[in-house]
Write an enzyme that holds these catalytic residues in place. Structure first.
Site, PDB file in Angstrom:
ATOM      1  N   HIS A  14       1.688   7.525   5.554  1.00 31.05           N
ATOM      2  CA  HIS A  14       3.013   8.167   5.377  1.00 31.05           C
ATOM      3  C   HIS A  14       2.769   9.494   4.674  1.00 31.05           C
ATOM      4  O   HIS A  14       2.529   9.545   3.471  1.00 31.05           O
ATOM      5  CB  HIS A  14       3.926   7.269   4.529  1.00 31.05           C
ATOM      6  CG  HIS A  14       5.318   7.802   4.379  1.00 31.05           C
ATOM      7  ND1 HIS A  14       6.427   7.037   4.604  1.00 31.05           N
ATOM      8  CD2 HIS A  14       5.788   9.034   4.025  1.00 31.05           C
ATOM      9  CE1 HIS A  14       7.519   7.747   4.390  1.00 31.05           C
ATOM     10  NE2 HIS A  14       7.152   8.971   4.033  1.00 31.05           N
ATOM     11  N   HIS A  16       3.900  13.823   4.484  1.00 32.41           N
ATOM     12  CA  HIS A  16       4.705  15.000   4.858  1.00 32.41           C
ATOM     13  C   HIS A  16       3.808  16.233   4.828  1.00 32.41           C
ATOM     14  O   HIS A  16       3.263  16.571   3.787  1.00 32.41           O
ATOM     15  CB  HIS A  16       5.878  15.185   3.884  1.00 32.41           C
ATOM     16  CG  HIS A  16       6.836  14.038   3.919  1.00 32.41           C
ATOM     17  ND1 HIS A  16       7.902  13.984   4.791  1.00 32.41           N
ATOM     18  CD2 HIS A  16       6.864  12.877   3.222  1.00 32.41           C
ATOM     19  CE1 HIS A  16       8.556  12.840   4.622  1.00 32.41           C
ATOM     20  NE2 HIS A  16       7.942  12.150   3.673  1.00 32.41           N
ATOM     21  N   LYS A 100      10.362   6.929  13.301  1.00 31.79           N
ATOM     22  CA  LYS A 100      10.844   6.868  11.921  1.00 31.79           C
ATOM     23  C   LYS A 100      12.367   6.794  11.892  1.00 31.79           C
ATOM     24  O   LYS A 100      13.055   7.624  12.507  1.00 31.79           O
ATOM     25  CB  LYS A 100      10.373   8.126  11.167  1.00 31.79           C
ATOM     26  CG  LYS A 100      10.821   8.228   9.709  1.00 31.79           C
ATOM     27  CD  LYS A 100      10.087   7.266   8.800  1.00 31.79           C
ATOM     28  CE  LYS A 100      10.676   7.231   7.395  1.00 31.79           C
ATOM     29  NZ  LYS A 100      10.152   8.256   6.504  1.00 31.79           N
ATOM     30  N   HIS A 137      12.930   4.161   6.385  1.00 27.05           N
ATOM     31  CA  HIS A 137      13.299   4.606   5.033  1.00 27.05           C
ATOM     32  C   HIS A 137      14.400   3.659   4.579  1.00 27.05           C
ATOM     33  O   HIS A 137      15.537   3.747   5.032  1.00 27.05           O
ATOM     34  CB  HIS A 137      13.782   6.059   5.027  1.00 27.05           C
ATOM     35  CG  HIS A 137      14.092   6.541   3.641  1.00 27.05           C
ATOM     36  ND1 HIS A 137      13.320   7.463   2.972  1.00 27.05           N
ATOM     37  CD2 HIS A 137      15.066   6.173   2.760  1.00 27.05           C
ATOM     38  CE1 HIS A 137      13.817   7.659   1.753  1.00 27.05           C
ATOM     39  NE2 HIS A 137      14.885   6.885   1.602  1.00 27.05           N
ATOM     40  N   HIS A 175       7.346   3.105   1.682  1.00 28.18           N
ATOM     41  CA  HIS A 175       7.438   3.365   0.231  1.00 28.18           C
ATOM     42  C   HIS A 175       8.336   2.364  -0.495  1.00 28.18           C
ATOM     43  O   HIS A 175       9.347   2.749  -1.086  1.00 28.18           O
ATOM     44  CB  HIS A 175       7.876   4.805  -0.056  1.00 28.18           C
ATOM     45  CG  HIS A 175       8.969   5.367   0.804  1.00 28.18           C
ATOM     46  ND1 HIS A 175      10.162   4.735   1.015  1.00 28.18           N
ATOM     47  CD2 HIS A 175       9.029   6.522   1.507  1.00 28.18           C
ATOM     48  CE1 HIS A 175      10.912   5.477   1.805  1.00 28.18           C
ATOM     49  NE2 HIS A 175      10.244   6.557   2.119  1.00 28.18           N
ATOM     50  N   ASP A 248       3.319   9.169   0.950  1.00 30.84           N
ATOM     51  CA  ASP A 248       4.575   9.929   0.901  1.00 30.84           C
ATOM     52  C   ASP A 248       4.374  11.232   0.144  1.00 30.84           C
ATOM     53  O   ASP A 248       5.313  11.752  -0.463  1.00 30.84           O
ATOM     54  CB  ASP A 248       5.711   9.101   0.286  1.00 30.84           C
ATOM     55  CG  ASP A 248       7.092   9.649   0.628  1.00 30.84           C
ATOM     56  OD1 ASP A 248       7.193  10.473   1.552  1.00 30.84           O
ATOM     57  OD2 ASP A 248       8.060   9.258  -0.042  1.00 30.84           O
TER      58      ASP A 248
HETATM   59  O1  DOR Z   1      10.659  11.872  -2.152  1.00 29.76           O
HETATM   60  C1  DOR Z   1      10.764  12.010  -0.951  1.00 29.76           C
HETATM   61  N1  DOR Z   1      10.453  13.167  -0.330  1.00 29.76           N
HETATM   62  N2  DOR Z   1      11.236  10.995  -0.229  1.00 29.76           N
HETATM   63  C2  DOR Z   1      11.508  11.107   1.065  1.00 29.76           C
HETATM   64  O2  DOR Z   1      11.945  10.156   1.659  1.00 29.76           O
HETATM   65  C3  DOR Z   1      11.348  12.399   1.764  1.00 29.76           C
HETATM   66  C4  DOR Z   1      10.377  13.254   1.081  1.00 29.76           C
HETATM   67  C5  DOR Z   1      10.423  14.685   1.552  1.00 29.76           C
HETATM   68  O3  DOR Z   1      10.411  14.908   2.762  1.00 29.76           O
HETATM   69  O4  DOR Z   1      10.416  15.582   0.707  1.00 29.76           O
HETATM   70 ZN    ZN Z   2       8.477  10.243   3.162  1.00 27.13          ZN
END
Ligand code: DOR
Ligand code: ZN
Length: 347
Positions: A14, A16, A100, A137, A175, A248
């Site tokens: 997971h 980003h 997702k 999520h 998460h 995450d």
């Molecule tokens: O803390 C987070 N940041 N939780 C999420 O679900 C998305 C993520 C983000 O994309 O910044």
């Molecule tokens: Zn995330």
């Protein structure tokens, strides 16, 4: 005391990565240690179709550092107009590893997410048929539900009914932050697993709020009380194959974290493995680290374990990491676990 640990090269289930200058700035922080990562689709606009995922994968591949064999595993962002045939074709050609689900409004860039679950029924049924995992999520968005209860309420009011209505659907609860999440996944049989982040093994809600507000510890789902953190540590180190790492890691520039309405996300890509080695050592569970970071996730996603190894060495001097990563989009503060890191990843 164990001084050195060699494990198969790990995966992050997971992650980003964003796009553009931010992508270019943060990607090396992941490729340095991880062989693969499941890349989240919450760009603006989101990665909705197979064509979007193919184009995003090309943008990622274009900035993978020289000499790295890193593989981005792509996901699609489920919307109420997602086409089941497009999802199935993308899975069939190996372009995507999961879809997702963001409940609309739950978190960063989730506005295009799902409001009406009846509208995504055909997609979910197709995914159950072909065995494609749904990454969830797991928070309700109802403003009347307390933010600290949103995960447990989601399990009871959304996830359990959704799984009952779609037998065979393979689900990763992303998460997890609560003992209810741990218990639910444990009781759920072979079609459910959960990712656990690095930061939720370190933080409870006091760390965010006591003695001053710490914006770099704010993420979603928000860290809960200490008993939940302990349940997560127990699950992560248990050796059970249903729990695996999804960092995450979610970069936001400092200006948007240190803000009157700060963004959610902890940036942990750089120091996740040294932090986890310390956590597992503290729990007397170093032998379980490789399952959590390198075997369990691959098994759930029905992929081979990575070739090659990564070695962690416990040194007398702590790691010296910068406070921030400087990206073309702006500075991104690295997650501070609050303790020195003696486990070094060796080249
Ligand atoms: O803390 C987070 N940041 N939780 C999420 O679900 C998305 C993520 C983000 O994309 O910044
Ligand atoms: Zn995330």
């Amino acid at each position: 005391m164990t001084e050195s640990l060699s494990i198969p090269r790990p995966d992050d289930w997971h992650l980003h990565l964003r796009d553009g200058a931010m992508l270019q700035g943060v990607l090396p922080e992941t490729t340095r240690h991880f062989a693969r990562a499941l890349v989240m689709p919450n760009l603006v606009p989101p990665v909705v179709t197979a064509a979007d995922a193919r184009a995003y994968r090309e943008r990622i591949r274009a900035v993978v550092p020289e000499g790295s064999d890193f593989t981005p595993l792509m996901t699609l962002y489920l919307t109420e107009s997602t086409d089941p045939a497009d999802v199935a074709a993308a899975a069939d050609e190996g372009l995507i590893a999961a879809v997702k689900l963001y409940p609309a409004g739950a978190t960063t860039n989730s506005d295009s997410g799902v409001r009406d679950f009846a509208a995504v029924r055909a997609v979910l049924e197709r995914m159950a048929e072909i065995g494609l995992p749904l990454c969830v999520h797991g928070e309700v968005t109802d403003p009347s539900v307390d933010i600290f209860d949103r995960e447990s309420v989601f399990i009871d009011t959304v996830l359990e009914p959704l799984r009952r209505a779609t037998p065979g659907l393979r689900v990763v609860m992303e998460h997890i932050t609560t003992s209810q999440g741990v218990d639910y996944v444990r009781a759920g049989g072979p079609n459910i697993a959960a990712t656990i982040t690095t930061h939720h093994l370190i933080l409870n809600r006091n760390h965010i709020l006591a003695g001053g507000i710490r914006p770099h510890y704010y993420c979603l789902p928000v860290a809960k009380r200490e008993s939940h953190r302990l349940a997560l540590r127990e699950a992560a180190t248990s050796g059970e194959a249903r729990f695996f790492l999804g960092t995450d890691s979610a970069p936001h520039i400092d200006a948007l974290k240190e803000h009157a309405c700060g963004c959610a996300g902890c940036f942990t890509a750089t120091n996740t493995l040294p932090i986890l080695a310390q956590v597992f050592e503290d729990m007397g569970a170093l032998p379980q680290l490789e399952g959590f970071v390198a075997r369990h996730g691959a098994a759930f996603y029905r992929l081979a374990q990575n070739a090659g190894t990564l070695t962690l060495v416990r040194r007398a001097t702590p790691l010296a990491l910068p406070d921030k990563i400087l990206t073309g989009a702006g500075p991104v503060t690295l997650f501070d676990p609050g303790f020195p890191l003696f486990w070094h990843v060796t080249p």
